[in-house]
Structure formats: structure tokens, C-alpha cells
Enzyme design. Structure first.
Site, PDB file in Angstrom:
ATOM      1  N   LYS A   6     -18.530  18.245  -2.224  1.00 17.76           N
ATOM      2  CA  LYS A   6     -18.474  17.018  -2.929  1.00 17.76           C
ATOM      3  C   LYS A   6     -19.347  15.897  -3.239  1.00 17.76           C
ATOM      4  O   LYS A   6     -19.656  15.561  -2.383  1.00 17.76           O
ATOM      5  CB  LYS A   6     -17.059  15.829  -1.922  1.00 17.76           C
ATOM      6  CG  LYS A   6     -16.430  15.383  -3.419  1.00 17.76           C
ATOM      7  CD  LYS A   6     -15.269  14.567  -2.644  1.00 17.76           C
ATOM      8  CE  LYS A   6     -14.627  13.009  -3.090  1.00 17.76           C
ATOM      9  NZ  LYS A   6     -13.551  12.334  -3.089  1.00 17.76           N
ATOM     10  N   ARG A  65       0.872  -1.430  -0.074  1.00 13.15           N
ATOM     11  CA  ARG A  65       0.035  -0.271   0.142  1.00 13.15           C
ATOM     12  C   ARG A  65       0.490   2.030   0.085  1.00 13.15           C
ATOM     13  O   ARG A  65       0.492   2.652  -1.033  1.00 13.15           O
ATOM     14  CB  ARG A  65      -0.789   0.204   1.020  1.00 13.15           C
ATOM     15  CG  ARG A  65      -2.002  -1.122   1.281  1.00 13.15           C
ATOM     16  CD  ARG A  65      -3.488  -0.819   2.223  1.00 13.15           C
ATOM     17  NE  ARG A  65      -2.570  -1.135   3.961  1.00 13.15           N
ATOM     18  CZ  ARG A  65      -2.284  -2.082   4.102  1.00 13.15           C
ATOM     19  NH1 ARG A  65      -2.800  -2.989   3.701  1.00 13.15           N
ATOM     20  NH2 ARG A  65      -2.586  -2.471   5.668  1.00 13.15           N
ATOM     21  N   GLU A  89     -18.728  15.801   1.754  1.00 14.52           N
ATOM     22  CA  GLU A  89     -19.644  14.199   0.639  1.00 14.52           C
ATOM     23  C   GLU A  89     -20.697  13.821   0.861  1.00 14.52           C
ATOM     24  O   GLU A  89     -20.197  12.519   1.653  1.00 14.52           O
ATOM     25  CB  GLU A  89     -18.413  13.859   0.107  1.00 14.52           C
ATOM     26  CG  GLU A  89     -18.357  12.463  -1.217  1.00 14.52           C
ATOM     27  CD  GLU A  89     -17.373  11.520  -0.970  1.00 14.52           C
ATOM     28  OE1 GLU A  89     -16.267  11.459  -0.163  1.00 14.52           O
ATOM     29  OE2 GLU A  89     -17.285  10.599  -1.673  1.00 14.52           O
TER      30      GLU A  89
HETATM   31  P1  13P Z   1     -14.472   8.254  -6.589  1.00 15.95           P
HETATM   32  O1  13P Z   1     -14.114   9.043  -7.557  1.00 15.95           O
HETATM   33  O2  13P Z   1     -14.028   6.610  -6.517  1.00 15.95           O
HETATM   34  O3  13P Z   1     -15.902   7.964  -6.397  1.00 15.95           O
HETATM   35  O4  13P Z   1     -13.363   8.317  -5.078  1.00 15.95           O
HETATM   36  C1  13P Z   1     -13.698   9.448  -4.595  1.00 15.95           C
HETATM   37  C2  13P Z   1     -13.670   9.354  -3.160  1.00 15.95           C
HETATM   38  O5  13P Z   1     -13.468  10.216  -2.641  1.00 15.95           O
HETATM   39  C3  13P Z   1     -14.642   8.683  -2.863  1.00 15.95           C
HETATM   40  O6  13P Z   1     -14.821   8.841  -1.505  1.00 15.95           O
END
Ligand code: 13P
Length: 342
Positions: free
Chosen positions: A219, A46, A177
Site C-alpha cells: 500500500k 464513532r 504501507e
Molecule cells: P488515505 O487514503 O486517507 O491516505 O488513508 C489511507 C490509509 O489507510 C492511511 O493509513
């Protein structure tokens, strides 16, 4: 000092030509990604994968910030340089995912609520000391028959606002988000309806809990067709629906909206972002905070082999450049071929 710094950081994260690399996969998620290239998910693998991403030459040209995970913010390159320092030296702002994941919501079959508020104030202080300048919390809203419930939207919005208020208190820019998932056979109109209701719930809570809009970023998902819908909306339709939806619920005081890719293909995520920006100007900066849509080609090119580090970095730099162009409405599909020509 903190207020001005927060606004400046929020604006820097959505600077022209730039967007965010989400590299904050939890241990479970990164295991899935590594498994897809047949690499075992050890701490060292990782670390090596993230070192490959973060040491890409010119990363800061089109990447304004990187979202890290708890394990990653404590890691270093094999030569001992902390990742946070590597990023800052490249002109990239380090951030951190601070939620503890989406868990089943009691009494609501198939719905989830994101945990992680207990002890958050102390964790934020630790992350700030480790060099983070911004944070992220993801809530998950699923579309289905009778889903989402108003209950699910409410508890997730409440938690997002509690997190955002604590983050601003700690001097960190919150990236809020609320992800409406693209899974399912629903048409674009249903995604519109659910995204609008979700964002309305989120901004009501942010306002009630005294979150300062100028010191945060949103987001969200784009307004798109469900991934099993027989009629897939194209970039113009996605752009039109997304902008109409956001104009009705996102205050103009929010400096920027950074979209997640959510399972769209790399090229689709770029084309949609471009169409959204081509129709501007808009009240907010509209940029990207992609995980999969930035990392997928890089992961495939790398395949866990030291000899492929450069190829993996070239793939990341290519997608960052194209999304940087899309973020300003300057992307054309012909630009996809530039990597092969380079
Ligand atoms: P994705 O663009 O793969 O959806 O990931 C963004 C992200 O931070 C999801 O929490």
C-alpha cells in the site's frame, strides 16, 4: 491450509472492479474528521458513523475489504450485529490496522518511526479470533531538506518486515504501507526518488525477513508533486512516473498494489488511479485502499444526523463505483455527475 488461504485472500482483495475501504482511523484521527462536520467524537458517534458506512447497500459490489481499527472491530450495529459479521454478509473481507502509530525517531529531527511490535504476535491472534483476515501497518516518510535519512528508511523498513512476517505466521495477509507524504513544495521527480529508495529498502527487508511476496499486498503513495509545488503533475505524468518507479523495485510476485489517497482530492485520486490502469497491463493488480478519498463526501453528507444516513451511503457507494471503474481503467470524469442524476 494457511498458505493457500493467504494467497486467495490477497487476490480477492484486488479482484477486478474492487478495492479496499480504509476505515481504520485511530481515535485521534477520527476525532479530527468528526470535528470537521461539528460532531463530537464520542464512542457512540464513532460507532454510528462506521455503521452508516458498513451497512451501505451493495457495499461489496466495489469494496473487497474494509480496514478496521481496534475499537471498531469490537463494535456492532445498533441492532447488535457485530460489524465483522455485517461485512462478511455483504461479501466484504474484514481487516485490521495493527500498528500503534508513528512516533518521533530518536536522533533524527522531524522524522518518525512506527511502533507496535511488542506483543504483536498475541494481538494478531486475538484479531484473527475476532474475524480479521488481513492486517495493515503504516510507516511515514517525510520529504524535506536532508529528509528522509537512510536511517529513517531503514528502521521503518525493518519494522514493516517484522510486522509482515508475524502477520503471515498468524495466517493473516499483511498490507505493507510505506507512505511517502505529499506535504511540501518538492516536484514529482523528488517524490519519485524518495519513493524508489523507500520501496527498495522495504523490499530488501521483506526478503531478508522471509516474507512471502505472494501472500502480501503493498500500500504505497502514488508518485505525485508535493502539495505546495507550483507545477502540479496531471494524471498521465503521475501514471507514467508511478509505473516506472514500481517496475524498478516491486517484485512481480506481489499480487497487488493498493494505493493510499494521502490527501489527494477524491476526484484526483480516482483520475490518477484510472490513468495508472489505462496504461496496463502491469505485472500486478493496481487498485485502491482509500480512506479520505472514499469517505470525505460521505462524511459531509451524513453530518452526524440519522436522517442523512441514506445520503451518506449514496455518496460512499458513488465513490466506490467510480474507483471500481478507475481500478480497471474505465473511469471518465462524466461519471462524476451520475450521483446527482440518480
Ligand atoms: P488515505 O487514503 O486517507 O491516505 O488513508 C489511507 C490509509 O489507510 C492511511 O493509513
Amino acid at each position: 491450509m494457511a498458505e493457500e488461504t493467504l494467497e486467495a485472500t490477497a487476490r480477492a482483495l484486488v479482484a477486478p472492479g474492487k478495492g479496499i475501504l480504509a476505515a481504520d482511523e485511530s481515535t485521534g484521527t477520527i476525532e479530527k474528521r468528526l470535528k470537521s462536520i461539528e460532531v463530537e467524537s464520542t464512542e457512540e458517534n464513532r460507532r454510528a458513523y462506521r455503521e452508516m458506512l458498513f451497512t451501505t447497500a451493495g457495499l461489496g459490489d466495489h469494496i473487497s475489504g474494509v480496514i478496521l481499527y481496534d475499537e471498531t472491530i469490537r463494535q456492532s450495529t445498533k441492532d447488535g450485529a457485530p460489524f465483522t459479521k455485517v461485512l462478511v454478509d455483504a461479501g466484504v473481507i474484514p481487516g485490521i490496522k495493527v500498528d500503534m502509530g508513528a512516533k518521533p525517531l530518536a536522533g533524527a529531527e522531524g522524522e518518525k518511526v512506527t511502533e507496535g511490535l511488542d506483543g504483536l504476535r498475541e494481538r494478531l491472534m486475538e484479531y484473527r479470533d475476532l474475524g480479521a483476515k488481513f492486517t495493515k501497518w503504516r510507516a511515514v516518510i517525510d520529504i524535506g531538506k536532508d529528509r528522509p535519512s537512510a536511517y529513517c528508511i531503514h528502521v521503518n523498513a525493518h519494522a514493516l518486515a517484522r510486522y509482515a512476517a508475524l502477520s503471515q505466521e498468524a495466517g493473516l495477509v499483511p498490507i505493507v504501507e510505506p507512505e511517502v507524504l505529499m506535504d511540501g513544495p518538492h516536484p514529482l521527480e523528488r517524490c519519485y526518488e524518495v519513493t524508489e529508495a523507500t520501496l527498495e529498502g522495504v523490499f530488501n527487508e521483506l526478503f531478508s525477513q522471509r516474507v512471502v511476496y505472494e501472500r502480501m499486498l503493498l500500500k504505497p503513495n502514488m508518485v505525485i508533486s508535493g502539495n505546495e509545488c507550483s507545477e502540479q503533475a496531471g494524471p498521465e505524468q503521475v501514471a507514467d512516473a508511478t509505473i516506472r518507479c514500481f517496475r524498478s523495485v516491486v517484485p512481480a510476485a506481489v499480487p497487488g498494489i493498493v494505493f493510499l489517497s494521502g490527501g489527494q482530492s477524491d476526484e484526483q485520486a480516482t483520475a490518477n488511479l484510472n490513468a495508472i490502469n489505462a496504461g496496463g497491463p502491469h505485472p500486478w493488480q493496481l487498485s485502491f485502499s482509500y480512506g479520505r478519498a472514499l469517505q470525505a463526501p460521505s462524511l459531509k453528507a451524513w453530518r452526524g444526523d440519522e436522517a442523512n444516513v441514506r445520503a451518506g451511503q449514496d455518496a460512499l457507494a458513488h465513490r466506490a463505483r467510480l474507483n471500481g471503474a478507475a481500478r480497471d481503467g474505465r473511469y471518465t470524469p462524466e461519471m462524476e455527475k451520475e450521483l446527482a442524476a440518480a
